[in-house]
Write a protein that holds these residues in place. Structure first.
Motif, PDB file in Angstrom:
ATOM      1  N   SER A   1       0.846  -1.205   0.000  1.00 28.10           N
ATOM      2  CA  SER A   1       0.000   0.000   0.000  1.00 28.10           C
ATOM      3  C   SER A   1       0.878   1.251   0.000  1.00 28.10           C
ATOM      4  N   GLY A   2       1.868   1.283   0.888  1.00 29.06           N
ATOM      5  CA  GLY A   2       2.755   2.451   0.960  1.00 29.06           C
ATOM      6  C   GLY A   2       3.585   2.605  -0.304  1.00 29.06           C
ATOM      7  N   LEU A   3       4.054   1.477  -0.843  1.00 26.74           N
ATOM      8  CA  LEU A   3       4.866   1.557  -2.071  1.00 26.74           C
ATOM      9  C   LEU A   3       4.024   2.053  -3.246  1.00 26.74           C
TER      10      LEU A   3
ATOM     11  N   LEU B   1       9.376   7.891   2.475  1.00 20.18           N
ATOM     12  CA  LEU B   1       8.622   6.727   2.960  1.00 20.18           C
ATOM     13  C   LEU B   1       9.365   6.135   4.157  1.00 20.18           C
ATOM     14  N   TYR B   2       8.658   5.983   5.263  1.00 15.84           N
ATOM     15  CA  TYR B   2       9.237   5.421   6.483  1.00 15.84           C
ATOM     16  C   TYR B   2       8.732   3.991   6.676  1.00 15.84           C
ATOM     17  N   GLU B   3       9.658   3.087   6.866  1.00 14.51           N
ATOM     18  CA  GLU B   3       9.285   1.686   7.120  1.00 14.51           C
ATOM     19  C   GLU B   3       9.999   1.219   8.381  1.00 14.51           C
ATOM     20  N   SER B   4       9.238   0.635   9.304  1.00  8.32           N
ATOM     21  CA  SER B   4       9.859   0.280  10.584  1.00  8.32           C
ATOM     22  C   SER B   4      10.814  -0.906  10.475  1.00  8.32           C
ATOM     23  N   SER B   5      10.546  -1.840   9.566  1.00 10.08           N
ATOM     24  CA  SER B   5      11.410  -3.021   9.492  1.00 10.08           C
ATOM     25  C   SER B   5      12.601  -2.747   8.559  1.00 10.08           C
ATOM     26  N   SER B   6      13.416  -3.788   8.393  1.00  9.20           N
ATOM     27  CA  SER B   6      14.628  -3.581   7.589  1.00  9.20           C
ATOM     28  C   SER B   6      14.374  -3.794   6.096  1.00  9.20           C
TER      29      SER B   6
ATOM     30  N   PRO C   1       1.238 -13.451   0.360  1.00 10.14           N
ATOM     31  CA  PRO C   1       0.316 -13.723  -0.750  1.00 10.14           C
ATOM     32  C   PRO C   1       1.019 -14.444  -1.884  1.00 10.14           C
ATOM     33  N   ASP C   2       0.283 -15.373  -2.546  1.00 13.62           N
ATOM     34  CA  ASP C   2       0.907 -16.073  -3.671  1.00 13.62           C
ATOM     35  C   ASP C   2       0.378 -15.556  -5.006  1.00 13.62           C
ATOM     36  N   SER C   3      -0.666 -14.705  -4.981  1.00 15.80           N
ATOM     37  CA  SER C   3      -1.305 -14.283  -6.228  1.00 15.80           C
ATOM     38  C   SER C   3      -2.338 -13.220  -5.897  1.00 15.80           C
TER      39      SER C   3
ATOM     40  N   PRO D   1      10.937   3.315  12.289  1.00 15.27           N
ATOM     41  CA  PRO D   1       9.562   3.303  12.789  1.00 15.27           C
ATOM     42  C   PRO D   1       9.099   4.719  13.126  1.00 15.27           C
ATOM     43  N   VAL D   2       7.938   5.076  12.631  1.00 12.51           N
ATOM     44  CA  VAL D   2       7.388   6.382  12.995  1.00 12.51           C
ATOM     45  C   VAL D   2       6.749   6.239  14.370  1.00 12.51           C
ATOM     46  N   LEU D   3       7.097   7.175  15.254  1.00 14.23           N
ATOM     47  CA  LEU D   3       6.634   7.076  16.642  1.00 14.23           C
ATOM     48  C   LEU D   3       5.424   7.951  16.898  1.00 14.23           C
TER      49      LEU D   3
ATOM     50  N   SER E   1      -2.429   4.074  16.911  1.00 22.92           N
ATOM     51  CA  SER E   1      -1.518   4.562  17.950  1.00 22.92           C
ATOM     52  C   SER E   1      -0.798   5.841  17.514  1.00 22.92           C
ATOM     53  N   LEU E   2      -0.577   5.999  16.211  1.00 25.36           N
ATOM     54  CA  LEU E   2       0.091   7.233  15.763  1.00 25.36           C
ATOM     55  C   LEU E   2      -0.831   8.445  15.867  1.00 25.36           C
ATOM     56  N   LEU E   3      -2.149   8.219  15.819  1.00 26.87           N
ATOM     57  CA  LEU E   3      -3.099   9.345  15.781  1.00 26.87           C
ATOM     58  C   LEU E   3      -3.724   9.665  17.133  1.00 26.87           C
TER      59      LEU E   3
ATOM     60  N   SER F   1      -3.880 -13.191  13.002  1.00 27.01           N
ATOM     61  CA  SER F   1      -2.523 -13.569  12.603  1.00 27.01           C
ATOM     62  C   SER F   1      -2.567 -14.869  11.803  1.00 27.01           C
ATOM     63  N   SER F   2      -1.507 -15.080  11.046  1.00 24.23           N
ATOM     64  CA  SER F   2      -1.508 -16.288  10.215  1.00 24.23           C
ATOM     65  C   SER F   2      -0.067 -16.795  10.082  1.00 24.23           C
ATOM     66  N   ILE F   3       0.047 -18.087   9.881  1.00 25.73           N
ATOM     67  CA  ILE F   3       1.385 -18.680   9.678  1.00 25.73           C
ATOM     68  C   ILE F   3       1.322 -19.510   8.399  1.00 25.73           C
TER      69      ILE F   3
ATOM     70  N   ILE G   1      -8.890  -6.352   1.428  1.00 28.73           N
ATOM     71  CA  ILE G   1      -7.685  -6.892   2.074  1.00 28.73           C
ATOM     72  C   ILE G   1      -6.690  -7.414   1.037  1.00 28.73           C
ATOM     73  N   GLY G   2      -7.164  -7.684  -0.184  1.00 32.08           N
ATOM     74  CA  GLY G   2      -6.302  -8.299  -1.197  1.00 32.08           C
ATOM     75  C   GLY G   2      -5.281  -7.301  -1.756  1.00 32.08           C
ATOM     76  N   VAL G   3      -4.263  -7.852  -2.396  1.00 29.90           N
ATOM     77  CA  VAL G   3      -3.187  -7.017  -2.941  1.00 29.90           C
ATOM     78  C   VAL G   3      -3.727  -5.948  -3.911  1.00 29.90           C
ATOM     79  N   PRO G   4      -4.643  -6.290  -4.857  1.00 32.28           N
ATOM     80  CA  PRO G   4      -5.115  -5.236  -5.779  1.00 32.28           C
ATOM     81  C   PRO G   4      -5.793  -4.085  -5.037  1.00 32.28           C
ATOM     82  N   ASP G   5      -6.606  -4.414  -4.018  1.00 29.32           N
ATOM     83  CA  ASP G   5      -7.286  -3.347  -3.273  1.00 29.32           C
ATOM     84  C   ASP G   5      -6.283  -2.478  -2.515  1.00 29.32           C
TER      85      ASP G   5
HETATM   86  C1  LIG Z   1      -0.122 -15.123   4.741  1.00 28.96           C
HETATM   87  C2  LIG Z   1      -0.878 -14.162   3.874  1.00 28.96           C
HETATM   88  C3  LIG Z   1      -1.372 -14.583   2.657  1.00 28.96           C
HETATM   89  C4  LIG Z   1      -2.078 -13.693   1.843  1.00 28.96           C
HETATM   90  N1  LIG Z   1      -2.509 -14.119   0.625  1.00 28.96           N
HETATM   91  C5  LIG Z   1      -3.043 -13.230  -0.235  1.00 28.96           C
HETATM   92  C6  LIG Z   1      -3.264 -13.597  -1.590  1.00 28.96           C
HETATM   93  O1  LIG Z   1      -2.962 -14.722  -2.011  1.00 28.96           O
HETATM   94  N2  LIG Z   1      -3.791 -12.668  -2.428  1.00 28.96           N
HETATM   95  C7  LIG Z   1      -4.074 -11.397  -2.012  1.00 28.96           C
HETATM   96  O2  LIG Z   1      -4.541 -10.569  -2.834  1.00 28.96           O
HETATM   97  N3  LIG Z   1      -3.835 -11.004  -0.732  1.00 28.96           N
HETATM   98  C8  LIG Z   1      -3.321 -11.884   0.155  1.00 28.96           C
HETATM   99  N4  LIG Z   1      -3.025 -11.498   1.427  1.00 28.96           N
HETATM  100  C9  LIG Z   1      -3.391 -10.137   1.860  1.00 28.96           C
HETATM  101  C10 LIG Z   1      -2.440  -9.071   1.330  1.00 28.96           C
HETATM  102  O3  LIG Z   1      -1.186  -9.636   1.043  1.00 28.96           O
HETATM  103  C11 LIG Z   1      -2.252  -7.942   2.342  1.00 28.96           C
HETATM  104  O4  LIG Z   1      -3.513  -7.482   2.792  1.00 28.96           O
HETATM  105  C12 LIG Z   1      -1.481  -6.764   1.758  1.00 28.96           C
HETATM  106  O5  LIG Z   1      -0.276  -7.184   1.169  1.00 28.96           O
HETATM  107  C13 LIG Z   1      -1.225  -5.743   2.863  1.00 28.96           C
HETATM  108  O6  LIG Z   1      -0.394  -4.717   2.377  1.00 28.96           O
HETATM  109  P1  LIG Z   1      -0.182  -3.400   3.239  1.00 28.96           P
HETATM  110  O7  LIG Z   1       0.876  -2.595   2.599  1.00 28.96           O
HETATM  111  O8  LIG Z   1      -1.496  -2.733   3.449  1.00 28.96           O
HETATM  112  O9  LIG Z   1       0.260  -3.926   4.666  1.00 28.96           O
HETATM  113  P2  LIG Z   1       1.610  -4.626   5.141  1.00 28.96           P
HETATM  114  O10 LIG Z   1       2.174  -5.510   4.096  1.00 28.96           O
HETATM  115  O11 LIG Z   1       1.283  -5.212   6.471  1.00 28.96           O
HETATM  116  O12 LIG Z   1       2.612  -3.412   5.302  1.00 28.96           O
HETATM  117  C14 LIG Z   1       2.480  -2.456   6.343  1.00 28.96           C
HETATM  118  C15 LIG Z   1       3.885  -1.964   6.669  1.00 28.96           C
HETATM  119  O13 LIG Z   1       3.798  -0.911   7.631  1.00 28.96           O
HETATM  120  C16 LIG Z   1       4.950  -1.012   8.462  1.00 28.96           C
HETATM  121  N5  LIG Z   1       4.685  -0.246   9.699  1.00 28.96           N
HETATM  122  C17 LIG Z   1       3.791  -0.518  10.672  1.00 28.96           C
HETATM  123  N6  LIG Z   1       3.861   0.439  11.640  1.00 28.96           N
HETATM  124  C18 LIG Z   1       4.813   1.324  11.242  1.00 28.96           C
HETATM  125  C19 LIG Z   1       5.345   2.526  11.816  1.00 28.96           C
HETATM  126  N7  LIG Z   1       4.908   3.009  12.978  1.00 28.96           N
HETATM  127  N8  LIG Z   1       6.321   3.183  11.142  1.00 28.96           N
HETATM  128  C20 LIG Z   1       6.791   2.733   9.943  1.00 28.96           C
HETATM  129  N9  LIG Z   1       6.328   1.579   9.364  1.00 28.96           N
HETATM  130  C21 LIG Z   1       5.346   0.906  10.009  1.00 28.96           C
HETATM  131  C22 LIG Z   1       5.078  -2.514   8.681  1.00 28.96           C
HETATM  132  O14 LIG Z   1       6.385  -2.845   9.112  1.00 28.96           O
HETATM  133  C23 LIG Z   1       4.747  -3.058   7.292  1.00 28.96           C
HETATM  134  O15 LIG Z   1       5.895  -3.245   6.495  1.00 28.96           O
HETATM  135  C24 LIG Z   1      -2.312 -12.353   2.278  1.00 28.96           C
HETATM  136  C25 LIG Z   1      -1.803 -11.925   3.507  1.00 28.96           C
HETATM  137  C26 LIG Z   1      -1.094 -12.806   4.294  1.00 28.96           C
HETATM  138  C27 LIG Z   1      -0.525 -12.328   5.610  1.00 28.96           C
END
Ligand SMILES: Cc1cc2nc3c(=O)[nH]c(=O)nc-3n(C[C@H](O)[C@H](O)[C@H](O)COP(=O)(O)OP(=O)(O)OC[C@H]3O[C@@H](n4cnc5c(N)ncnc54)[C@H](O)[C@@H]3O)c2cc1C
Length: 475
Positions: A12-14, A34-39, A59-61, A251-253, A287-289, A307-309, A444-448
């Motif tokens: 979403s951010g990218l 663009l600020y990203e908390s992880s590496s 996500p795989d697709s 990480p943005v605080l 928490s930021l707001l 959460s998911s694994i 929740i999907g990648v296109p959205d």
């Molecule tokens: C296991 C799994 C399988 C999936 N499968 C599919 C699929 O097959 N098809 C599909 O369309 N979708 C799928 N999804 C859903 C989809 O991938 C996600 O909803 C989408 O990629 C989320 O993107 P995002 O950028 O919104 O969030 P994220 O990818 O969660 O990115 C948010 C970023 O914000 C950063 N962040 C958080 N707080 C701070 C802060 N204070 N300061 C700076 N950075 C911060 C985090 O470190 C993170 O990198 C899946 C998701 C998961 C977890």
């Protein structure tokens, strides 16, 4: 020169950054950070190459019918890398009383559109089959308020349809439960179809007929991915953005409104911006707001996540012939297993595993199962292998394994989600120069998520007088 901060470097951010970059290249007087908390950048989009197999950690697709991901890939030069799922082999099974039963032909999501396969299928009891026939005569109904997916599906087809199909399908996509998720937010077409046609079956057939008439060329695959995996999209996007605009381990605080703009504090220092895109999970945005607007923060905080694994197991080629043909299986909660779903990756997409390898990906976690995050990798692997043995008789030793944990990554759109988004919109209107993006809001999907990032950037560019706002205002 206008300055925009993006918080969160997932897709979403990218996408927001890419939209800003497009504008900057068109000579808009603009800079962004663009600020990203992880590496690493990309969020849950991560692909690993192990022993010649492409392993998707997240996500795989994405769904082909949602155009924003494919459009972005084409725009960044990845059009020829897009691949479709192997739909000629598309078969998915449901575990019923310990046995895999194939989802019958003609079932669109959980709506039967072909009578004979549904009537002959052992997936449903005689009682549910009777409900399917009666559903055809369901009168149109305009719901006054939101309800859960389970409640709507049960009204049409009965409780067994919820247990055997709606719940496992939603748990596969959202890691959520059908009796918690909002039908209006998760399946908006169902609510519209019921209002217009009454019967979901008749409505689905009508929609399919319309699509077939409108479609030029062959049917499109259900899922689209990239030849080198989903991370290919992230890697190429990053190559289009200036490295100086991207800050990892940052990480943005806090973010605070100040002098017509926003003060963004990240680690070592603070910086002033004219506008901010918050592209984090909704709870991090909350928490930021908290200081800027406590009411907005509490609305965001109320959007739940699960959460998911993913547990990936690579085998030699002999395992291919042991598996039932198709994409994999889903496990209803009532079966009492830990695995929610398993994908036979080598069958679902080309280019994922060489011919001499088989690749299986299992999901565990989801709503109410947060404790699995605490389990060690060895224990998770033991559970996955044990259940694969019981379900499909797989006893082979894997050649390699990979476990990925995604804590609080899947947004849950609870009943009333759209009303909450409206309240969020209203509160945002009082905070100039702030936009939200990410999977917590309208898909929740990648296109959205891609669309949400790009819309958020476009909205802020318009507010700053750097572009026309062509988009509807969304959270
Ligand atoms: C296991 C799994 C399988 C999936 N499968 C599919 C699929 O097959 N098809 C599909 O369309 N979708 C799928 N999804 C859903 C989809 O991938 C996600 O909803 C989408 O990629 C989320 O993107 P995002 O950028 O919104 O969030 P994220 O990818 O969660 O990115 C948010 C970023 O914000 C950063 N962040 C958080 N707080 C701070 C802060 N204070 N300061 C700076 N950075 C911060 C985090 O470190 C993170 O990198 C899946 C998701 C998961 C977890």
């Amino acid at each position: 020169m206008k300055r925009i901060a993006i918080v969160g470097g997932g897709i979403s951010g990218l996408s927001a950054a890419f939209a800003l970059e497009r504008s900057r290249k068109d000579d808009a007087p603009l800079e962004y950070v663009l600020y990203e908390s992880s590496s690493r950048l990309g969020g849950v989009l991560t692909t690993e190459d192990v022993d010649g197999c492409l392993i998707e950690a997240g996500p795989d697709s994405f769904l082909t019918e949602k155009p924003w991901a494919s459009d972005l890939c084409r725009e960044i030069g990845l059009g020829d890398q897009l691949i479709g799922s192997n739909d000629t082999d598309r078969k998915t099974y449901i575990l019923v009383k310990g046995r895999l039963v194939v989802i019958p032909d003609g079932l669109m999501f959980m709506v039967p559109t072909k009578i004979i396969p549904a009537v002959l299928s052992p997936l449903f009891s005689a009682r549910t089959k009777l409900r399917m026939a009666r559903e055809w005569f369901h009168p149109p109904r305009k719901a006054e308020s939101d309800e859960s997916v389970a409640s709507m599906v049960e009204r049409h087809y009965g409780a067994e349809m919820v247990e055997r199909l709606a719940d496992p399908l939603l748990s596969g996509v959202y890691g959520g439960e059908a009796d918690q998720l909002s039908v209006r937010a998760v399946l908006p077409r169902f609510a519209e179809m019921e209002a217009k046609y009454g019967s979901l079956g008749r409505a689905m057939l009508a929609a399919r007929g319309k699509m077939a008439r409108a479609r030029k060329g062959p049917a499109r695959p259900l899922f689209t991915s990239l030849k080198d995996g989903m991370q290919q999209m992230v890697d190429v996007l990053l190559s289009r953005l200036p490295a100086s605009a991207l800050r990892t381990n940052a990480p943005v605080l806090s973010i605070q409104p100040q002098a017509g703009g926003w003060m963004v504090s990240a680690g070592h220092g603070s910086d002033q911006f004219d506008a901010v895109v918050l592209a984090t999970p909704a709870q991090a945005a909350a928490s930021l707001l908290r200081v800027a607007n406590a009411q907005l923060a509490s609305e965001l905080q109320a959007i739940q996540y699960t959460s998911s694994i993913t547990i990936n197991l690579g085998y030699d080629q002999s395992v291919r012939s042991l598996l039932p043909p198709g994409f994999g299986f889903l496990v209803p909660r009532t079966e009492g297993r830990r695995i929610l779903a398993a994908t036979f990756v080598h069958n679902k997409f080309p280019h994922r595993a060489p011919d001499d390898r088989a690749l299986i990906r299992c999901f565990v976690g989801g709503a109410g199962n947060e404790h699995v995050l605490e389990l060690a990798d060895d224990e998770l692997l033991r559970i996955a292998r044990d259940e694969l043995r019981q379900i499909i008789g797989l006893t082979a030793e894997p050649l390699f394994t990979r476990v990925y944990r995604w804590k609080d990554a899947m947004a849950q759109y609870g009943v009333g989600h759209l009303e909450r988004l409206q309240r969020i919109e209203n509160l945002l209107a009082g905070l100039s120069g702030l936009a939200l993006a990410g999977n917590g809001y309208r898909g929740i999907g990648v296109p959205d998520c891609i669309r949400s990032g790009s819309d958020a950037a476009t909205k802020l560019l318009a507010k700053l007088g750097l572009a026309d706002e062509k988009l509807p205002t969304t959270a």
